[in-house]
Design a protein around this motif. Structure first.
Motif, mmCIF file in Angstrom:
data_model
loop_
_atom_site.group_PDB
_atom_site.id
_atom_site.type_symbol
_atom_site.label_atom_id
_atom_site.label_comp_id
_atom_site.label_asym_id
_atom_site.label_seq_id
_atom_site.Cartn_x
_atom_site.Cartn_y
_atom_site.Cartn_z
ATOM 1 N N THR A 129 0.825 -1.215 0.000
ATOM 2 C CA THR A 129 0.000 0.000 0.000
ATOM 3 C C THR A 129 0.856 1.261 0.000
ATOM 4 O O THR A 129 0.584 2.214 -0.751
ATOM 5 C CB THR A 129 -0.942 -0.002 1.219
ATOM 6 N N SER A 130 1.910 1.302 0.816
ATOM 7 C CA SER A 130 2.771 2.495 0.848
ATOM 8 C C SER A 130 3.537 2.649 -0.457
ATOM 9 O O SER A 130 3.784 3.776 -0.907
ATOM 10 C CB SER A 130 3.730 2.440 2.043
ATOM 11 N N SER A 131 3.886 1.534 -1.099
ATOM 12 C CA SER A 131 4.571 1.609 -2.394
ATOM 13 C C SER A 131 3.650 2.164 -3.477
ATOM 14 O O SER A 131 4.052 3.006 -4.285
ATOM 15 C CB SER A 131 5.077 0.223 -2.811
ATOM 16 N N ILE A 132 2.399 1.678 -3.492
ATOM 17 C CA ILE A 132 1.428 2.201 -4.465
ATOM 18 C C ILE A 132 1.215 3.692 -4.225
ATOM 19 O O ILE A 132 1.214 4.498 -5.169
ATOM 20 C CB ILE A 132 0.088 1.445 -4.356
ATOM 21 N N LEU A 133 1.035 4.082 -2.966
ATOM 22 C CA LEU A 133 0.790 5.484 -2.631
ATOM 23 C C LEU A 133 1.981 6.359 -2.996
ATOM 24 O O LEU A 133 1.813 7.440 -3.595
ATOM 25 C CB LEU A 133 0.471 5.615 -1.141
ATOM 26 N N GLY A 134 3.196 5.909 -2.656
ATOM 27 C CA GLY A 134 4.387 6.670 -3.018
ATOM 28 C C GLY A 134 4.501 6.848 -4.518
ATOM 29 O O GLY A 134 4.841 7.929 -5.018
ATOM 30 N N HIS A 135 4.192 5.781 -5.254
ATOM 31 C CA HIS A 135 4.242 5.829 -6.719
ATOM 32 C C HIS A 135 3.212 6.817 -7.263
ATOM 33 O O HIS A 135 3.520 7.634 -8.152
ATOM 34 C CB HIS A 135 3.992 4.427 -7.267
#
Length: 450
Positions: free
Chosen positions: A126-132
């Protein structure tokens, strides 16, 4: 502690996924960075390639003198550090500024607009998707994530100064050091019972974290979690809802109902319903910040995933090999659901390495039930990480509880022979220990067999 006063940063445990992201961050903002870790890995080699000094022996003589001057030097330690570590004890005895990683993240995020992603499962994705999403949408962001994001081949996204994305880790109650402006809680299953003792205590800690968000329109949860927050769901109500899900050429295509509008034909390629929920949480957080929904949808379509999160190593019509970090029964169930959805007619082999004696003891029946669903199970010995053995807690004990006639406990050295003998055409390696370092061997063996 003021970060601008720090000139040197020394890490004990620099090769950890969270620690290495911080090391990259401090190197990027112009600090001198060095560190120790037990063994060289792909991560430590990447840090060395950036000009960061790393050594692998607990020896003060290997530390450059500049880091032994306590003026303007920060020492960052991992919670897993043994109490008899010579370097750590030197820094303690000489009154250096010493901080745990979580405390440092709290200091960094305090002066930024902070998105925090909490939950027993799904934090990294989730944090990777959000950061992206934020980075691709032009937000001045730095995202610290607990995995290597395929789009960037890094666990650090961006180098912005105004906005941060962080994983809010419940281990050791680390997330209580953070200062979030927007947050989500992906799940609240029991875990880390060696720290918390019982399920009620871990839920209380998540609630304490949630109280940091005073505006509940900026706290997001899947429908059903016992928190006062904005709910998201797949076909089950909530302020943000995914509808009309279909699979097109291996990717999900769906609509999203937001509190303001209805968005059609959103594409996202990570398999598994749990990843759809992760994507919707990230969407909702970015949307609440004011990111243009067209930019969010474009970023979702281009997100390639995170290494060791349902990572395809081989993907052909006749043979599939997937590697996943799952180390809790709920996560193994999610892997199984995704595999069965994608490959309903194929036989699936799960190779599982339990992580921690305490976790195996606490969830042995859940592990047995989740693993029993696969067509074949190969079990490795428990990866101890920071723990000493517990009497009676072994992989053989877990094996006895698995309700599957096609099961076996093996040593790593026997893996090649078992892979050559199996008739399964979908292979999944699962676990949070060093099983991820076996992917090369597994790929080579399967390709030779093919």
């Amino acid at each position: 502690m003021r970060l601008h006063q720090i000139h040197q940063v020394y890490f004990i445990g620099i090769g950890g996924i969270g620690m290495s992201a911080l090391a990259r961050y401090f190197k990027n903002i112009g600090k001198h960075v060095a560190g120790y870790d037990k063994t060289p890995t792909e991560l430590t080699r990447e840090l060395e390639g950036m000009g960061i000094e790393v050594h692998y022996e607990d020896n003060l003589d290997l530390i450059s003198p500049v880091y032994l001057n306590k003026e303007n030097t920060l020492i960052i330690i991992t919670p897993a550090i043994p109490k008899d570590h010579k370097e750590w004890n030197y820094f303690i005895q000489n009154d250096f500024e010493i901080k745990k990683r979580a405390k440092v993240l709290g200091i960094i995020t305090k002066d930024t607009y902070c998105f925090a992603v909490a939950g027993t499962h799904g934090k990294t994705t989730t944090s990777s998707i959000l950061g992206h999403i934020l980075y691709q949408s032009g937000v001045d962001v730095t995202a610290f994530v607990g995995g290597i994001v395929e789009n960037y081949n890094s666990n650090l996204i961006g180098d912005g100064e105004k906005v941060t994305v962080v994983e809010a880790d419940e281990f050791d109650r680390s997330f209580l050091h953070l200062h979030p402006d927007v947050a989500c809680v992906t799940s609240m299953d029991a875990d880390h019972l060696d720290i918390y003792g019982d399920t009620a205590s871990i839920e209380a800690s998540f609630k304490e974290f949630a109280y940091k968000i005073t505006d509940k329109e900026r706290l997001f949860i899947p429908v059903g979690l016992p928190l006062e927050a904005t709910e998201v769901s797949i076909n089950n109500g909530g302020a943000y809802t995914v509808k009309n899900v279909k699979v097109v050429e291996g990717a999900y295509v769906f609509d999203i109902q937001t509190p303001k509008e209805y968005l059609k034909e959103v594409a996202f390629s990570l398999p598994g319903k749990h990843n759809l929920t992760n994507a919707l949480l990230a969407f909702s957080m970015a949307y609440s910040y004011g990111v243009n929904p067209k930019e969010i949808i474009k970023a979702l379509a281009s997100f390639k995933g995170v290494k060791r999160r349902f990572s395809y190593q081989i993907k052909t019509p006749d043979l599939v090999y997937i590697d996943d970090y799952a180390h809790h029964p709920t996560e193994i169930n999610a892997v199984h659901q995704a595999v069965r959805e994608l490959y309903p007619t194929k036989k699936v082999l799960a190779i599982f390495q339990p992580h921690l004696f305490s976790r195996t003891k606490d969830f042995v029946d859940g592990f047995a039930e989740s693993l029993s669903q696969f067509d074949q199970v190969l079990l490795l010995d428990i990866y101890p990480a920071r723990e000493l053995p517990m009497e009676g807690v072994t992989s053989d004990w877990l094996l006895g509880k698995i309700n599957n006639s096609n099961k076996k406990l093996i040593a790593k050295t026997a893996l090649t022979a078992e892979l050559k003998a199996t008739d399964c055409t979908v292979i999944v390696t699962i676990g949070a220990g060093d099983i991820g370092e076996l992917t090369g061997l597994v790929k080579e063996t399967l390709n030779e067999k093919k």
